[in-house]
Design a protein around this motif. Structure first.
Motif, PDB file in Angstrom:
ATOM      1  N   GLY A  86       0.803  -1.224   0.000  1.00  0.00           N
ATOM      2  CA  GLY A  86       0.000   0.000   0.000  1.00  0.00           C
ATOM      3  C   GLY A  86       0.830   1.265   0.000  1.00  0.00           C
ATOM      4  N   PHE A  88      -0.431   5.202   0.217  1.00  0.00           N
ATOM      5  CA  PHE A  88       0.029   5.956   1.387  1.00  0.00           C
ATOM      6  C   PHE A  88       0.661   7.280   0.971  1.00  0.00           C
ATOM      7  CE2 PHE A  88       3.809   7.029   3.916  1.00  0.00           C
ATOM      8  CZ  PHE A  88       3.224   7.334   5.139  1.00  0.00           C
ATOM      9  N   ALA A 102      -2.579  -0.139  13.225  1.00  0.00           N
ATOM     10  CA  ALA A 102      -1.388   0.162  12.432  1.00  0.00           C
ATOM     11  C   ALA A 102      -0.154  -0.140  13.276  1.00  0.00           C
ATOM     12  CB  ALA A 102      -1.381   1.624  11.990  1.00  0.00           C
ATOM     13  N   VAL A 157      -2.328  -2.428   9.092  1.00  0.00           N
ATOM     14  CA  VAL A 157      -1.298  -1.751   8.302  1.00  0.00           C
ATOM     15  C   VAL A 157       0.024  -1.959   9.023  1.00  0.00           C
ATOM     16  CG1 VAL A 157      -0.352   0.484   7.605  1.00  0.00           C
ATOM     17  CG2 VAL A 157      -2.763  -0.004   7.243  1.00  0.00           C
ATOM     18  N   SER A 202      -1.462  -8.033   6.316  1.00  0.00           N
ATOM     19  CA  SER A 202      -1.581  -6.579   6.425  1.00  0.00           C
ATOM     20  C   SER A 202      -1.299  -5.902   5.088  1.00  0.00           C
ATOM     21  CB  SER A 202      -0.604  -6.041   7.467  1.00  0.00           C
ATOM     22  OG  SER A 202       0.739  -6.188   7.022  1.00  0.00           O
ATOM     23  N   VAL A 203      -1.661  -4.627   5.022  1.00  0.00           N
ATOM     24  CA  VAL A 203      -1.242  -3.767   3.918  1.00  0.00           C
ATOM     25  C   VAL A 203       0.069  -3.119   4.341  1.00  0.00           C
ATOM     26  CG1 VAL A 203      -1.795  -1.724   2.566  1.00  0.00           C
ATOM     27  CG2 VAL A 203      -3.599  -3.355   3.155  1.00  0.00           C
ATOM     28  N   LEU A 249      -0.991   7.134   7.725  1.00  0.00           N
ATOM     29  CA  LEU A 249      -1.140   5.710   8.025  1.00  0.00           C
ATOM     30  C   LEU A 249      -2.547   5.404   8.529  1.00  0.00           C
ATOM     31  CD1 LEU A 249       2.279   4.899   9.749  1.00  0.00           C
ATOM     32  CD2 LEU A 249       1.455   3.990   7.582  1.00  0.00           C
ATOM     33  N   LEU A 289      -5.561   3.229   6.946  1.00  0.00           N
ATOM     34  CA  LEU A 289      -6.231   2.200   7.738  1.00  0.00           C
ATOM     35  C   LEU A 289      -7.747   2.368   7.697  1.00  0.00           C
ATOM     36  CD1 LEU A 289      -5.705  -0.228   9.561  1.00  0.00           C
ATOM     37  CD2 LEU A 289      -5.537   1.337  11.500  1.00  0.00           C
ATOM     38  N   ILE A 312      -8.895   0.878   4.500  1.00  0.00           N
ATOM     39  CA  ILE A 312      -8.865  -0.585   4.555  1.00  0.00           C
ATOM     40  C   ILE A 312     -10.067  -1.111   5.330  1.00  0.00           C
ATOM     41  CG2 ILE A 312      -7.558  -2.571   5.404  1.00  0.00           C
ATOM     42  CD1 ILE A 312      -5.022  -0.881   4.995  1.00  0.00           C
TER      43      ILE A 312
END
Length: 417
Positions: free
Chosen positions: A90, A94, A207, A276, A361-362, A396, A400, A403
């Motif tokens: 990601g 980001f 995160a 994340v 996770s990303v 971040l 999130l 997501i």
């Protein structure tokens, strides 16, 4: 042939009572028996000594091999484990969110409570996450820094965070979104893994920022059993952590590869929690050695500015504050050089990039060189051309949020480009 003591005495007496001719014949036989017993005793003693020396040498060689091998076979073990969920990159999304934040477009909703979870030894850094919390508060967001004992074990802090999340949720009626730095991310992930049935409706996402989710080579190399001077090293760490800073030795032990393998095998992260993971690489350029990190400030009441109000709070604010800065970046650069030379792995100084990627996770992998402490402590030399730590944390969390919306099915499966 074996003789008892009484038989030997009787034979000796018989020898001396025997005729002279017989004595002359028997004397070489007694001399041969004596020489044979002496030689046998020497050979047996030598064999025992050789075996003992051989065992000691084998233990020494094993210790040397364990010391030299270090964490070479452990780094990145989690990503190599079969059956683990894959990660998604990601980074590009980001960076887009970060650029929008830098031009003043803030996207974090005020329908959530944002909880910042500090890492190991954060209790001794008063400014840990303070700048980020101030920025979030100015944006009108409910933001808190988790008041946990950073030197406690992972399971202890997982329970504390579980109670903290429930308190925030029932007090505000809003779900909680967590951002954990370093061990704080490991603690928060442990809370999700251990108490997810109780937290599922109360947590919006997590995160993990520069967190040693798979383990840390620094912690493992310090506490590894079977290496040279392992007992002495452990005693020194117990003195520093338990006696000097009044912490729990398990706080460091829980970050070793052995303990992380054991914990993750028992407590897997739930697949429906938005995740994340963020990791960086520290710069080892010569200029980094002169970078100072602002970790606290000292008040000098005898240099206080004039104050007309007698209010104690205003008087305290008028005291002269001197920044307390330490060369954290230089220490991180030295540790990163050690890990690069020994293992060939890139890191932020304490956590390798491979160990910071959480399965499922990303993952955000920025190209910018940042050390392990940059996200939580401000530098005395600020670069206006680059985003600061609070903007990075905001981006971040914004990622999130997306997501979480994607998992709930309210947006498309892919990030909006």
């Amino acid at each position: 042939m074996n003789f008892t003591n009484s038989a030997l005495v009787e034979a000796t007496q018989s020898f001396w009572n025997a005729p002279t001719f017989f004595k002359g014949l028997m004397f070489p036989l007694f001399g041969f028996k004596f020489a044979w017993r002496l030689a046998f005793t020497c050979i047996t003693s030598s064999y025992i000594h050789v075996r003992r020396t051989h065992r000691q040498m084998r233990r020494l060689v094993a210790r040397v091999q364990t010391t030299l091998r270090g964490s070479a076979n452990d780094i990145g073990w989690l990503l190599r484990t079969p059956g683990m969920p894959s990660v998604e990159d990601g980074t590009s999304r980001f960076m887009e969110l970060l650029e929008r934040i830098r031009i003043g477009e803030h996207m974090l909703p005020d329908t959530l409570v944002y909880l910042l979870v500090p890492g190991l030894f954060s209790n001794h850094g008063p400014l840990y996450f303070v700048d980020t919390k101030k920025v979030f508060s100015k944006l009108g967001l409910a933001c808190h820094i988790a008041k946990i004992h950073s030197e406690a074990s992972v399971e202890t802090n997982a329970w504390e965070l579980k109670q903290y999340i429930e308190e925030l949720y029932w007090g505000s009626g809003k779900r909680v979104m967590l951002l954990g730095h370093s061990k704080g991310g490991v603690d928060a992930a442990a809370a999700m893994a251990m108490y997810w049935p109780d937290l599922k409706d109360k947590v919006a996402g997590l995160a993990l920022v520069q967190s040693p989710y798979g383990g840390s080579p620094i912690a493992s190399d310090i506490l590894r059993e079977g290496q040279i001077a392992d007992i002495e090293t452990r005693r020194i760490m117990e003195l520093l952590i338990c006696k000097v800073i009044k912490g729990d030795m398990r706080a460091l032990e829980d970050l070793t590869y052995e303990k992380r393998r054991e914990f993750i095998s028992k407590h897997m992260l739930p697949t429906d929690v938005p995740l994340v993971s963020f990791h960086t690489e520290v710069s080892i350029a010569p200029g980094v050695m002169a970078t100072m990190s602002h970790i606290a400030h000292a008040e000098l009441p005898w240099f206080s500015r004039p104050c007309t109000n007698t209010n104690s709070e205003e008087a305290a604010s008028q005291r002269t504050k001197v920044p307390v800065a330490v060369p954290v970046a230089a220490a991180m650069a030295m540790c990163a050089m050690h890990l690069q030379l020994r293992y060939g792995e890139k890191s932020d100084g304490l956590v390798t990039r491979m160990d910071a990627e959480v399965p499922g996770s990303v993952v955000v992998r920025p190209d910018r060189k940042l050390d392990h402490a940059w996200m939580v402590y401000s530098s005395l030399t600020k670069d206006a051309a680059e985003p600061n730590a609070s903007q990075m944390c905001e981006a971040l969390l914004a990622l999130l949020v997306e997501i979480g919306q994607r998992k709930s099915g309210s947006v498309a499966d892919k990030f909006v480009k």
